[in-house]
Each structure stands twice: as structure tokens, then as C-alpha cells.
Design an enzyme around this catalytic site. Structure first.
Site, PDB file in Angstrom:
ATOM      1  N   ALA A   1      19.651  70.429   7.450  1.00 46.51           N
ATOM      2  CA  ALA A   1      19.542  70.724   8.880  1.00 46.51           C
ATOM      3  C   ALA A   1      19.671  72.191   8.762  1.00 46.51           C
ATOM      4  CB  ALA A   1      21.002  70.214   9.721  1.00 46.51           C
TER       5      ALA A   1
ATOM      6  N   GLU B   1      28.508  38.093  19.777  1.00 39.43           N
ATOM      7  CA  GLU B   1      29.389  38.563  20.581  1.00 39.43           C
ATOM      8  C   GLU B   1      30.178  37.402  21.619  1.00 39.43           C
ATOM      9  OE1 GLU B   1      30.028  41.736  21.360  1.00 39.43           O
ATOM     10  OE2 GLU B   1      28.207  42.854  20.584  1.00 39.43           O
TER      11      GLU B   1
ATOM     12  N   LYS C   1      14.985  47.498  24.335  1.00 43.57           N
ATOM     13  CA  LYS C   1      14.498  48.083  23.131  1.00 43.57           C
ATOM     14  C   LYS C   1      13.013  48.260  23.421  1.00 43.57           C
ATOM     15  CE  LYS C   1      18.420  46.841  20.534  1.00 43.57           C
ATOM     16  NZ  LYS C   1      18.985  45.645  19.530  1.00 43.57           N
TER      17      LYS C   1
ATOM     18  N   GLY D   1      31.706  35.849  13.866  1.00 40.13           N
ATOM     19  CA  GLY D   1      31.461  37.211  14.437  1.00 40.13           C
ATOM     20  C   GLY D   1      30.139  37.932  14.419  1.00 40.13           C
TER      21      GLY D   1
HETATM   22  N1  HSE Z   1      23.225  43.181  19.953  1.00 42.68           N
HETATM   23  C1  HSE Z   1      22.118  43.860  19.159  1.00 42.68           C
HETATM   24  C2  HSE Z   1      21.783  42.672  18.116  1.00 42.68           C
HETATM   25  C3  HSE Z   1      22.545  45.197  18.379  1.00 42.68           C
HETATM   26  O1  HSE Z   1      22.021  41.770  17.883  1.00 42.68           O
HETATM   27  O2  HSE Z   1      20.583  43.072  17.468  1.00 42.68           O
HETATM   28  C4  HSE Z   1      22.748  46.198  19.492  1.00 42.68           C
HETATM   29  O3  HSE Z   1      21.491  46.456  20.145  1.00 42.68           O
END
Ligand code: HSE
Length: 440
Positions: free
Chosen positions: A33, A190, A205, A187
Site C-alpha cells: 500500500a 442461518e 450480488k 451451522g
Molecule cells: N449467506 C451468504 C452465502 C454469504 O451463503 O453465501 C454472505 O453473502
């Protein structure tokens, strides 16, 4: 030169990763950097936990606005997430003349136009490599590495949770609900997995990638979004028998009519590399007119993979913050005054090929009727498969599954045929329709 000072808003999984990687690799990062990069203040409602992560020597506050008000801080990292307070804090940071690094795809996909315009007007950068595909530097690739190209399409597995679920469904022959529960227990998913399994996270995205690929404004409201909740093990099995895997793809494509922007489960030929991306991994294919097809693969989430992207943005800003704003890389890859007015197409205008599964009465003439309806609509058939139906009761044992693969057709045309097919007395259950992408 003194280190550039950074304030971090939210020190959860990604924030901790960012703090730790920055500290661990500080020597090399500084050599790249040109000066040190130091997180000097962290804001988190859980001050005690934040203190545990950062140790002594870093200021920890509960109020994010203390960070924004601090004149010594040049860069604010927003890792709070969501549209509410995160949006207010990003806008306030920009207004205060701070550069912003964020992993918040939801915020940028929905409010990007407003946020980038404010940043442009104030002469600051809003960097978001971590918002798409975690550790994969796909924003950098699209915005800079592929800048010579007229990009034709982008297609990606950009949600790890759903890719993990689909991989498990295929490996173990299980239905969606069973695998989701297991993924939550382990896990991987979510407690509230709605954004992931309904395709919303992937749509955020792909909306950002679409804007950068084609130089259009971010338009999440125009994206077609369909998740994986209705997929059954039977379709994954039939797809396999036909030489395909089912993946949740985020797709954006340039066509003469406009831009396609869509997320849905897709059959992908099993021999494509992207069809073999398993578990929680991400991968993005980009097709450019000069470079051809390229593929980017890696971890799409997680503490240090996402931190890798956050820190890459910190380094970029450190190198460029003294440059004339007009000479920086534009937020959306194209100069703000040169964005295209190309429309995002409604799903009915999208052209693709299809997998159809129909549970039908096993009688003479049924298949001829179905193929006749497709022929009348000008839809060409690629393959037909008939299989003894699974899980039918004794009373229904004279039923069978007919699977039809079509060639490319307009979705609106197919929808009309599906309505006609569904109304036939010999079609015994809701028709399953999954789109198919050859990606060649
Ligand atoms: N929850 C997203 C996934 C990651 O399962 O890829 C964060 O965008």
C-alpha cells in the site's frame, strides 16, 4: 509516512477477520500500500466482545457516529449489514468526507444509485469487493481486469448456503426440507435462511455484477428472483440422468433486446467446471468478447476470505485517496456520465431452454398431445425421457413421469404452453419447470 486511520463499524465474523488479517499481514500490506493501514477505532454495541477481539490500544465505542465524527479517520468500514442504520451511517460517512468500504450487498443493490451519486459528489470512494462472492476478487476482475472487453454474460454460484444444500441433496438423494434442517443444525445455514434459500442474497450480488459488467444503474427491483425451496430430489436425479447438475445461478446477460438479470435454479451440463463446484464454495463465469470464457472460484463467505476482500479495498483506497477523483476507477466501472440506458428485460422476454417434468396418466396419445402443444408454439424439443414415477400410491400406479428438455424459447411463449398443458386431464400434478443454461 503515518499509517492511514480506519474506523470499523461492526466487529462480528468479518470484522474480526479483518482486524486479525490486517494485524497479521501488516508488514506485507504496508509494502504493497505504500503506508501502514491501522484500525484505530471500532464501534460495536457489544463493547465487551469487541474489546476481547481487538485487545488494548484500539479505541472501542458503542456509538458508530463517534467514528464518523473523528477527523483523524479517513476510511470507514461498514460491516453492520441491512438497509436501516447501515444506510444512514454510510451516507453520513460520505457526507463527512470519509471513504467507505462495505460488504453490504443488500444496501448497495437497493440503494446503490443514491449512495454512489453521493460519493461521487463528495469525491470519496465506496468500495465493495467483499459484497460479492466473499474472497473471490470478482469486482476487481470485472471492473479492471476485463476492462478491454464487451462483456456478454456473467453467471455465478454466488450463494454458498444454497450450493451446500444442493450438493447434499444430490449426494444423499434427500429433499430440500431435510437438508435445510441438517444445514441449520451444522451451522451452515442461518436460523432465518430466507434471503439465501429464496435467492435474494444471490440477486443482490448479481445486480451489482450486472451494473459493473454492462455499465447500467443498480436495479435490484428489476431482477427476477426464484430460490431453491421447491426443488425435489427427483428432479436432481432426473437431471443427473440427462447429464446435468442443478445449481442456483445468478445470471446477467446482454441481448439485443436488453439486459437479462435473474436468479433461479438452473440445469448446467455436468461437464462444465462450474457444475462441479460443491459445498459452500462460490464460482463466477464471465464471458467477454476478447477474452472468451473465464472462471473465478473460491470461498464466498467466512471470516478471513471476506476479510481478504475488505482489506484489498483498504489497500486500493490507501493508494488512490490522494488522486484526483476523476482519475480513480469509477464505482460502476463506467464513467458516471456514461451509464447505458439499456433496459432490464422482464422475465417473460428472457430466452433460455427448459427442463419440464410432467406427472401424467400412462395412456396412449398423452406424449403426442404434449409434444404437439410445444410444436404448435414453435418450441423445439431437445430430449424426452419417460420414467416410472417414484412415490405414487397404488391408486395412481398407472402414472408416469415425462421429462422434456426444450431448445431456447421465449419464457412468455413457454408459460402459455405450460398453462395449456396443466389444464389437460391427463396431467396429474403441478408441472415442474427448471431453466437450463448451457454456458458455452
Ligand atoms: N449467506 C451468504 C452465502 C454469504 O451463503 O453465501 C454472505 O453473502
Amino acid at each position: 509516512m503515518k499509517p492511514i486511520k480506519v474506523g470499523l463499524l461492526g466487529i462480528g465474523t468479518v470484522g474480526s477477520g479483518t482486524f486479525n488479517v490486517l494485524r497479521r499481514n501488516q508488514g506485507e500490506i504496508q509494502r504493497r500500500a505504500g503506508r501502514g493501514i491501522e484500525i484505530t477505532t471500532v464501534a460495536d454495541l457489544d463493547v465487551a466482545r469487541a474489546r476481547q477481539v481487538v485487545g488494548e490500544g484500539v479505541q472501542v465505542v458503542a456509538d458508530a457516529r463517534e467514528v464518523i465524527a473523528n477527523p483523524e479517520i479517513d476510511i470507514v468500514i461498514e460491516l453492520i449489514g441491512g438497509y436501516g442504520i447501515a444506510k444512514a451511517l454510510v451516507m453520513e460517512s460520505i457526507a463527512a468526507g470519509k471513504h467507505v468500504v462495505t460488504a453490504n450487498k443488500a444496501l448497495l443493490a437497493v440503494h446503490g444509485t443514491e449512495i454512489f451519486a453521493a460519493a461521487q459528489a463528495r469525491g470519496v470512494m465506496v468500495a465493495f469487493e467483499a459484497a460479492v462472492a466473499g474472497g473471490i476478487p470478482i469486482i476487481k476482475a470485472l471492473r479492471e481486469g476485463l476492462t478491454a472487453n464487451s462483456i456478454q454474460w456473467v453467471a455465478g454460484i454466488i450463494n454458498g448456503t444454497t450450493n451446500f444444500i444442493l450438493s447434499e441433496m444430490r449426494d444423499k438423494g434427500l429433499d430440500f426440507d431435510v437438508v435445510l434442517k441438517e444445514a441449520q443444525r451444522l451451522g451452515y445455514a442461518e436460523a432465518d435462511p430466507t434471503f439465501d434459500i429464496e435467492g435474494v442474497d444471490a440477486a443482490h450480488k448479481v445486480t451489482l455484477m450486472s451494473a459493473i459488467a454492462f455499465g447500467i444503474p443498480v436495479q435490484f427491483d428489476k431482477a427476477y428472483v426464484e430460490g431453491i425451496t421447491k426443488l425435489g430430489a427427483a428432479d436432481i436425479k432426473y437431471a443427473e440422468q440427462l447429464g446435468y447438475r442443478i445449481k442456483l445461478l445468478g445470471i446477467t446477460k446482454r441481448t439485443p433486446q436488453g439486459i437479462e438479470l435473474r436468479v433461479h435454479p438452473s440445469l448446467v451440463p455436468a461437464q462444465r467446471l462450474i457444475a462441479n463446484v460443491e459445498g459452500a464454495m462460490n464460482a463466477v463465469m464471465v464471458q467477454g468478447d476478447a477474452v472468451g470464457t473465464t472462471l473465478y472460484y473460491g470461498k464466498g463467505a467466512g471470516s478471513e476470505p471476506t476479510a481478504s476482500a475488505v482489506i484489498a479495498d483498504l489497500v486500493d483506497i490507501t493508494r488512490l485517496h490522494t488522486a484526483d477523483p476523476l482519475n480513480r476507477v469509477p464505482h460502476l466501472a463506467f464513467q458516471p456520465g456514461a451509464l447505458s440506458a439499456l433496459e432490464v428485460l422482464p422475465m417473460s422476454e428472457v430466452s433460455t431452454s427448459y427442463y419440464l417434468r410432467l406427472r401424467v396418466a400412462d395412456q396412449a396419445g398423452v406424449l403426442a398431445k404434449l409434444t404437439g402443444l410445444l410444436a404448435e408454439a414453435g418450441i423445439s424439443i431437445d430430449a424426452v425421457l419417460q420414467r416410472e414415477a417414484d412415490q405414487v400410491s397404488q391408486a395412481d400406479e398407472n402414472q408416469t413421469d415425462v421429462i422434456i428438455l426444450t431448445h431456447d424459447t421465449r419464457e412468455g411463449t413457454l408459460n402459455a404452453v405450460l398453462t395449456q398443458m396443466q389444464a389437460l386431464p391427463t396431467v396429474m400434478a403441478p408441472i415442474v419447470r427448471i431453466r437450463k443454461e448451457e454456458l458455452n
